[in-house]
Design a protein around this motif. Structure first.
Motif, mmCIF file in Angstrom:
data_model
loop_
_atom_site.group_PDB
_atom_site.id
_atom_site.type_symbol
_atom_site.label_atom_id
_atom_site.label_comp_id
_atom_site.label_asym_id
_atom_site.label_seq_id
_atom_site.Cartn_x
_atom_site.Cartn_y
_atom_site.Cartn_z
ATOM 1 N N UNK A 185 0.828 -1.216 0.000
ATOM 2 C CA UNK A 185 0.000 0.000 0.000
ATOM 3 C C UNK A 185 0.862 1.266 0.000
ATOM 4 N N UNK A 186 1.634 1.475 -1.068
ATOM 5 C CA UNK A 186 2.431 2.704 -1.107
ATOM 6 C C UNK A 186 1.512 3.928 -1.154
ATOM 7 N N UNK A 187 1.964 5.011 -0.516
ATOM 8 C CA UNK A 187 1.202 6.261 -0.497
ATOM 9 C C UNK A 187 1.765 7.219 -1.524
ATOM 10 N N UNK A 188 0.979 7.579 -2.540
ATOM 11 C CA UNK A 188 1.491 8.578 -3.482
ATOM 12 C C UNK A 188 1.583 9.921 -2.761
ATOM 13 N N UNK A 189 2.718 10.596 -2.863
ATOM 14 C CA UNK A 189 2.952 11.823 -2.083
ATOM 15 C C UNK A 189 2.391 13.053 -2.801
ATOM 16 N N UNK A 190 1.079 13.014 -3.052
ATOM 17 C CA UNK A 190 0.465 14.079 -3.851
ATOM 18 C C UNK A 190 0.421 15.424 -3.139
ATOM 19 N N UNK A 191 0.106 15.432 -1.854
ATOM 20 C CA UNK A 191 0.066 16.712 -1.121
ATOM 21 C C UNK A 191 1.457 17.343 -1.145
ATOM 22 N N UNK A 192 2.461 16.509 -0.966
ATOM 23 C CA UNK A 192 3.835 17.009 -0.992
ATOM 24 C C UNK A 192 4.186 17.565 -2.368
ATOM 25 N N UNK A 193 3.839 16.822 -3.417
ATOM 26 C CA UNK A 193 4.136 17.280 -4.777
ATOM 27 C C UNK A 193 3.556 18.662 -5.045
ATOM 28 N N UNK A 194 2.316 18.873 -4.623
ATOM 29 C CA UNK A 194 1.691 20.196 -4.812
ATOM 30 C C UNK A 194 2.437 21.270 -4.048
ATOM 31 N N UNK A 195 2.730 20.948 -2.785
ATOM 32 C CA UNK A 195 3.355 21.947 -1.913
ATOM 33 C C UNK A 195 4.734 22.349 -2.445
ATOM 34 N N UNK A 196 5.374 21.444 -3.185
ATOM 35 C CA UNK A 196 6.728 21.722 -3.673
ATOM 36 C C UNK A 196 6.753 22.644 -4.886
ATOM 37 N N UNK A 261 15.289 18.398 -5.197
ATOM 38 C CA UNK A 261 16.326 19.371 -4.884
ATOM 39 C C UNK A 261 15.661 20.722 -4.689
ATOM 40 N N UNK A 262 16.231 21.524 -3.807
ATOM 41 C CA UNK A 262 15.701 22.872 -3.550
ATOM 42 C C UNK A 262 16.874 23.757 -3.148
ATOM 43 N N UNK A 263 16.797 25.044 -3.492
ATOM 44 C CA UNK A 263 17.898 25.929 -3.112
ATOM 45 C C UNK A 263 17.984 26.056 -1.591
ATOM 46 N N UNK A 264 19.167 26.330 -1.101
ATOM 47 C CA UNK A 264 19.381 26.493 0.340
ATOM 48 C C UNK A 264 18.426 27.548 0.904
ATOM 49 N N UNK A 265 18.136 28.569 0.095
ATOM 50 C CA UNK A 265 17.251 29.660 0.547
ATOM 51 C C UNK A 265 15.826 29.179 0.840
ATOM 52 N N UNK A 266 15.496 27.967 0.417
ATOM 53 C CA UNK A 266 14.130 27.450 0.644
ATOM 54 C C UNK A 266 14.038 26.517 1.853
ATOM 55 N N UNK A 267 15.118 26.433 2.658
ATOM 56 C CA UNK A 267 15.075 25.485 3.780
ATOM 57 C C UNK A 267 13.900 25.748 4.723
ATOM 58 N N UNK A 268 13.604 27.011 4.989
ATOM 59 C CA UNK A 268 12.494 27.315 5.901
ATOM 60 C C UNK A 268 11.159 26.887 5.269
ATOM 61 N N UNK A 270 10.748 24.448 3.106
ATOM 62 C CA UNK A 270 10.671 22.986 3.145
ATOM 63 C C UNK A 270 10.268 22.529 4.548
ATOM 64 N N UNK A 271 10.821 23.173 5.570
ATOM 65 C CA UNK A 271 10.455 22.827 6.952
ATOM 66 C C UNK A 271 8.973 23.097 7.187
ATOM 67 N N UNK A 272 8.477 24.197 6.633
ATOM 68 C CA UNK A 272 7.053 24.528 6.801
ATOM 69 C C UNK A 272 6.185 23.487 6.097
ATOM 70 N N UNK A 273 6.632 23.041 4.928
ATOM 71 C CA UNK A 273 5.877 22.011 4.198
ATOM 72 C C UNK A 273 5.866 20.709 4.994
#
Ligand code: ADP
Ligand code: MG
Length: 316
Positions: A185-196, A261-268, A270-273
């Protein structure tokens, strides 16, 4: 029961996302204005992608989940699917279970099954998924940039450990149940994909193995990567055997997590996501000059593995 009764009974439900669904010569879809259409197809073959005795409910779920995972990796919203099946026999119990697993996931993400094809043959399942994202906002593999952080969702190695423990009879391991659940039962990470969208540069889903799928990003982007072996996320029970199980974490397939991958400037950001989605996000490396992924031990030495992921035509 005829082929048409089978389709009517098990694979025909009102289409909410389509102008016209199952039952005519073609379905009619109406994409949202201002959006790009994303299309992807996957095939699952008995004995290659799943065990012959797999629970049909789990198989119905997984057949759809692996396709939704591709939409997640693009940052797209899945809307419509086509289902092609070759079935060795007409087994109503199997069909009811398969349809239950398939529709349960489809309804959760408001995806319509709008058509397909049904034939007799060795058990083979193929789903074509169509999804949408606002024009120009897709998350593509070619977008990684030098200096980007590399992140991965959830835990790695579970699907591959479930397969290996079954093939090698390791069912007594404490992590077996969790791994089996992930495989089935793998979970497709759709909410994450949108948030990214707007945060990540390049994204891929981990279907063949972390290093292999990250490798696709690197190749498409013309960059290299260092990946920190001790940072690869796993279950606590697996953690205790991290050194021996590292090949599963780094190169095992079937997890359907997202590597991005995400720029270092997006660390906050990514943490919020991470605080809003139901899986953790772990920083596992960075994009460097080069053309491939280097797996590094804590002391900086490079670790070389036999293989980076699953390949259907690998002779090894
Ligand atoms: P055709 O002969 O035009 O290929 P079919 O007889 O194969 O049409 O299918 C009849 C209808 O049932 C079509 O609308 C088709 O999309 C749908 N269909 C066939 N198999 C499936 C399936 N497994 N799941 C959903 N819809 C299906
Ligand atoms: Mg047909």
């Amino acid at each position: 029961m005829t082929e048409f009764e089978l389709i009517r009974r098990y694979f025909t439900r009102p289409a909410r996302q389509a102008v016209l669904g199952v039952g005519d010569d073609a379905a009619i879809l109406r994409p949202t204005p201002g959006h790009d259409l994303h299309v992807s197809v996957d095939m699952l073959v008995e004995g290659r992608h799943f065990f012959a005795d797999v629970d049909p409910v789990a198989l119905g779920h997984k057949t759809l989940a692996v396709n939704l995972s591709d939409m997640a990796a693009m940052g797209a919203t899945p809307r419509w699917v086509l289902l092609s099946m070759a079935l060795p026999q007409l087994d109503e119990r199997w069909l009811a279970g398969f349809a239950e697993g398939f529709y349960r996931l489809a309804e959760r993400y408001e995806v319509d099954l709008v058509g397909g094809d049904t034939t007799r043959g060795p058990l083979t399942l193929s789903v074509t998924v169509m999804g949408e994202a606002p024009q120009g906002q897709a998350l593509c593999r070619a977008a990684a940039q030098l200096g980007d952080d590399i992140w991965v969702s959830g835990e790695l190695g579970l699907g591959a450990l479930a397969v290996a423990s079954r093939q090698q009879g390791l069912a007594e391991q404490p992590w077996f149940t969790a791994c089996r659940q992930r495989l089935d039962y793998p979970t497709p990470r759709l909410e994450l994909g949108h948030a990214l969208r707007g945060v990540a540069h390049a994204v891929a889903d981990v279907s063949d193995g972390l290093l292999a799928d990250l490798g696709h990003i690197l190749e498409c982007s013309g960059v290299g990567a260092e990946v920190w072996a001790e940072c690869l996320p796993s279950l606590p029970a697996i953690e205790q055997q991290r050194a021996t199980l590292l090949p599963y974490l780094a190169a095992g397939g079937d997890d359907y997590e997202l590597v991005f991958t995400a720029p270092v400037s997006q660390r906050a950001s990514v943490a919020a996501i991470a605080a809003t989605v139901d899986c953790r996000l772990t920083r596992i490396g960075r994009i460097v000059v080069g053309d491939k992924a280097h797996l590094l031990a804590a002391d900086g030495r490079e670790i070389s593995l036999q293989r980076s992921g699953f390949d259907h035509f690998d002779q090894a």
